[in-house]
Scaffold this motif. Sequence first.
Motif, PDB file in Angstrom:
ATOM      1  N   ILE B 123       0.851  -1.196   0.000  1.00 18.02           N
ATOM      2  CA  ILE B 123       0.000   0.000   0.000  1.00 18.02           C
ATOM      3  C   ILE B 123       0.889   1.249   0.000  1.00 18.02           C
ATOM      4  O   ILE B 123       0.689   2.186  -0.783  1.00 18.02           O
ATOM      5  CB  ILE B 123      -0.939   0.017   1.234  1.00 18.02           C
ATOM      6  CG1 ILE B 123      -1.993  -1.091   1.112  1.00 18.02           C
ATOM      7  CG2 ILE B 123      -1.608   1.376   1.387  1.00 18.02           C
ATOM      8  CD1 ILE B 123      -2.857  -1.267   2.352  1.00 18.02           C
ATOM      9  N   ARG B 124       1.911   1.232   0.847  1.00 23.58           N
ATOM     10  CA  ARG B 124       2.799   2.387   0.958  1.00 23.58           C
ATOM     11  C   ARG B 124       3.469   2.657  -0.390  1.00 23.58           C
ATOM     12  O   ARG B 124       3.491   3.789  -0.866  1.00 23.58           O
ATOM     13  CB  ARG B 124       3.852   2.106   2.038  1.00 23.58           C
ATOM     14  CG  ARG B 124       4.534   3.339   2.546  1.00 23.58           C
ATOM     15  CD  ARG B 124       5.405   3.011   3.756  1.00 23.58           C
ATOM     16  NE  ARG B 124       4.613   2.561   4.892  1.00 23.58           N
ATOM     17  CZ  ARG B 124       4.986   1.594   5.732  1.00 23.58           C
ATOM     18  NH1 ARG B 124       6.130   0.985   5.587  1.00 23.58           N
ATOM     19  NH2 ARG B 124       4.209   1.260   6.732  1.00 23.58           N
ATOM     20  N   MET B 127       0.936   3.890  -3.119  1.00 22.54           N
ATOM     21  CA  MET B 127       0.290   5.188  -2.927  1.00 22.54           C
ATOM     22  C   MET B 127       1.294   6.340  -2.797  1.00 22.54           C
ATOM     23  O   MET B 127       0.897   7.484  -2.589  1.00 22.54           O
ATOM     24  CB  MET B 127      -0.608   5.150  -1.682  1.00 22.54           C
ATOM     25  CG  MET B 127      -1.772   4.163  -1.780  1.00 22.54           C
ATOM     26  SD  MET B 127      -2.842   4.420  -3.227  1.00 22.54           S
ATOM     27  CE  MET B 127      -3.526   6.046  -2.859  1.00 22.54           C
ATOM     28  N   ALA B 141      -4.839   4.917   4.221  1.00 20.82           N
ATOM     29  CA  ALA B 141      -4.292   3.616   4.612  1.00 20.82           C
ATOM     30  C   ALA B 141      -5.374   2.757   5.254  1.00 20.82           C
ATOM     31  O   ALA B 141      -5.490   1.561   4.963  1.00 20.82           O
ATOM     32  CB  ALA B 141      -3.115   3.810   5.574  1.00 20.82           C
TER      33      ALA B 141
END
Lengths: 747, 160
Positions: B123-124, B127, B141
Motif C-alpha cells: 500500500i505504501r 500510494m 491507509a
Amino acid sequence: MNDATPKRFVSTEVEVEGRVEIKLVELPAFAVTPWDADAPLTQVGHSAPRTESPLKVGGRAQYTADLARAGMLHVALRRAGVAKGRVTRLDTAAARAVAGVRDILTHDDIKAAKLSAGAARLFDPHVTYAAQPIAAVCADTREAAEAAARAIIVEITPEPFVLTADDALADGAPIARGGTSNAAFGTPRQRERGSAEAGLAAAEVTVSIHVTTPAALHAAMEPHGAVAEWSNGQLTIWEGTQGIFRVRENVARAFGLPQSDVRVICEHMGGGFGAKNYAGTHTYTAALFAKRLGAPVRCVLDRHGEQTDTGHRNSTVQQVTLGARRDGTLTLIDVTADAPMGVGGWAAGPTAFAHQMYRCPNVRTVERFAFTNVGAMDSFRAPGFVEGAVGIERAMDALAEKLGLDPLELRRRNLAERDPDRDRPYSGNAIAQCYDEAAARFDWSARRATVAAARRRARDDRSTTRRGVGLAAQVWSTGGGPPASAIVRISSDGSADVMVGTQDLGTGIRTLVRQVVAEVLGVDLARVRASIGDTAHTPYTNNSWGSITTPSVLPAVRMAAIDAKAQYDEAKATGAPLGQMQFVGRGSRGPNPDGTGIATFGVQMCEVEVDITSGVVRVVELVAVHDAGRIVNPTLAQSQLEGGIIQGLGYALFEERVLDAATGRTLNAGLHDYKVPTFADVPAIAAWCVGGADVQANHVGARGLAEAPIIPTAPAIMNAVADALGVAPDALPLTPWRVLGWLESAR
Amino acid sequence: MPAFTLNGRLTSLPTRDHDTLLDALRDHAGLPGTKLACDRGECGACTVLVDGRPTYACITLAAQVAGRSVTTIEGIGTDAAPHPVQAAFVRHDAAQCGYCTPGQVMAAVALLEATPHPSDEEIRAGMSGNLCRCGTYPRIAAALRELAANGTTPADSAQP
C-alpha cells in the motif's frame, strides 16, 4: 428606541493567532444554556460522515479551476525574475501578436486604480522580489496566455537586495521596499514579565541554545485562483478562499463598488493553511480583465507562482536561555528571535509561545522583524507558535539533560494551569491529562530506558541505526468569538436549511453546522442542508483562520436553530396547516467570558530511527493527545489531528524553501524539490482528544482544533533525534546532511 | 486526434499533437474531476488509468493514448453506485480539502486491481506517487487496509 431598549451592540476583545483585537459584538437576543458534559446529545459528539465526501471522492466537487463559464478567458502572469530593481522596458508588441491574445495589463493600465496585492502595488515597476508580477496577459486559452506572457520583453535595472534578517538590519543595508530602514513591525519588539535579571539571579542552572527554523511553503494542492464575471454592473468572484466576506470587501474597495454589488462564492477549496485569506493578484487581475473585455475571466496561478508568491512561514533565528532551580522550577525564559518577513506580512511573533507555555515568573523576549526582498510571509497553521515551540521545547530538553531530569518530569513541574501570560484562569485546561495519557500510551518512562539500552547495544554491535524518543507540548489560543451569525430556516415539513457565511478549507465545517442544527431540531442529519461559502445567501462570519471557526460559528448556528424551532413549535401548536410557511431563526455569537483564557493544549511523543551512515531520520511512531474542549465530530477531529502532525513532520524533516543568494530567486519552487510528506513518510500515529465540554468557553462547549496539532510535532522529533544521537540539533529541517554534520562534530 | 476509449466509450477529441492528456480531459472532454495541481508530474493529482496502469495525465500527451483505454474518476462509479474504493474513502474520511482525492482514488483502484490484497508495504509503495497536503494518508491507509482484507467486489460498497 428608548432607554428601556436593551443594548444590541457592544465591543469585546477577541484573540486571533496570538493577537488581541477589539470586535463589535451583537448581543444575543436570548441566553442559551450551555451543553454541559452530561447533556444527552445524539448528533453532536458523534462521527457523522463528512457532508461533501461523496462529491470529493467522485471528482464532482467543483473547485475554482474547474469552473468553465461560457466564453471564459484565461490569464497568465509575467514575473520579474529579479529580486530588486526598476523596470526600464516592458515591450508587449510580440505578446500582443500571439494568436488568441485579447488584452495585456501592465502598471500603465492600472495606475489610476491603485491596486495592491500583498505588500506591492499591482504590477509595480519598482521590483522588490523576484516573483513579483509585472504584467498579465488574457487570452482565449491558458496556453496562448502563457506563451504571450513569455513573449513580453522585459528589461530591469537591478539594484542591491537583502534576503536575511541579519543583512537587512545591518548598517547601510539596501532598503528592501521603501522608507529608511528594513526594521518592520515595531522592531525591536520587547516584552517582559517579572524581571529577566531577577530570573537569572535566581537560577541555579542555566542553558542557552541557538536554533534556526526554515521558511516553509503552504503548498496547497489547489493553487490560488479566481474566476470573475461582471453582469449588469455587479461582479461575481469564484475563489478558493478562507474568507469570502474579506475578499468581497477587498474587491469592493478596489473597484469602488458597494459591497452588496460583489458576490464571492467558494463552494470547495483545495487547501489554504493560512495563505488564502485575502483577495490577491489573481483576484484583481481576473476582475480587471473581465471588466475590460466583458467576458468571464479565470486566473489560476501555476505551481511556480503558488510556491513563490502566495506567502510562506517565515524563517527564524532564535537564541533561548532558560534558568531553573535544581528541582527544575523555571526562573527565567529569555528569548531573542530574528525573522525576515519578505516584503510584507504581519508579525507572527515566534516568542508568544515563550510567554504562554510554562509557568515562569520571569520571561523576556526580544523580536526583530526585517523586510527582505522575497515575497511577503503569510500566516501558516499556528504562525509563530510552530517556530517558537522549536526553540523553547528544544531548550527544555537541554535543561532536563543538564538537571538530570526526565524531560516529561521537567515539563510537568512547570505546567501552567492558568494563563501565565495574562495571569487569568483558562476556561478549561486538561494538559495534565494530556501528559498522563500520552505517557501511558507511549509508555514513556519504560520506553525511554528500553530505547537507551537498545542504543548502547547498537553502538556495541556497530549497528548503523540509532533510536531515540522525544516529546513536546503545545498551547494555542482557540476561543474564537464574535462576530458570527447564522440563519436557520425550517420548512413546513420540518426539514431545515442553515445559512452561515463561513467556508470549508477541508476541515469539515459544513458537517459540524448540520450536526448542531439536527441536534437542536431533533431531526435526522439528512433533513438538514447547509449553505456556506456564498456572500449572497449567508450572513457574515469571519475568515476561517486562527482556529476560530468551530467555536465562533457553532454557537451562532445553535442559537438560530433554537430560535427557528420555537417559532415552528408555536406554529404547529395552533393546529393550522403549515402550507409552505417557513420559520426563520437568527443566531449570533455572544461575547467571550471576561478575564478568561481560552486555549487548546496538547502533548506529542515520538520515537525515531536514524541511519547514522546516511543521516536519514525516520519517525517510527507518534502519540498525540490534545484538549480542545468538546469534540463535535470525532472522525473529523481525527483527520485534523493527523493532518497537523503530518504537516509538522514535513517541517521537521524536509521542508525548507531555499533562496539563491546571487539572484534572490527560489531554487526549489516545485513539489519535487520542495518535498512535502508522502504516504511513505508517515509513522504509526495514535492521536485523540481529552477534556470534553468546555462550558466556560461558549454554550456549545467546543474550542478550535485545526492548528494546534502541528505545533509540538517538529520539536518532539528534534528532541528524539537529539536523544538518538547524543547531539544537539540546532536547525530544522533535520535533513541527512545536517544530521551527518552533527554526528561529525560530536565525534 | 486518433480515437481512444474514454471511460468505456470510443472518443475522439480535437486536440493537437502537443496537448497533454490532462488538458484534453479537462478542457476538451469536459471532465474536470482529474485535477491540475503541479503540471509537471510531481504530485499525482492528475492520476488516471491508461490500460489499467496509473498514469500522470499532466505529463502524458493526448496523442500517446491513441487506441488505448483511459479511465478517469468520472468513469469508475456514481453517487448511487460508488466504486468500492470511493465508498471506503468516504467511510474512513480519506478526503479533507479533496483536491488530490480523485488522483488518490485512481491510484488506489490501480493498486487493488494489480494487487487485490496488498500488504501495508505494498500500500505504501503503491500510494507514494500521490501527494496530499492535508495529510489524509492514515485515513487512506485505513480505507485500503479494509479493502485489502475484505476485497473490492461491488457488494463491499453497499455498507452505509
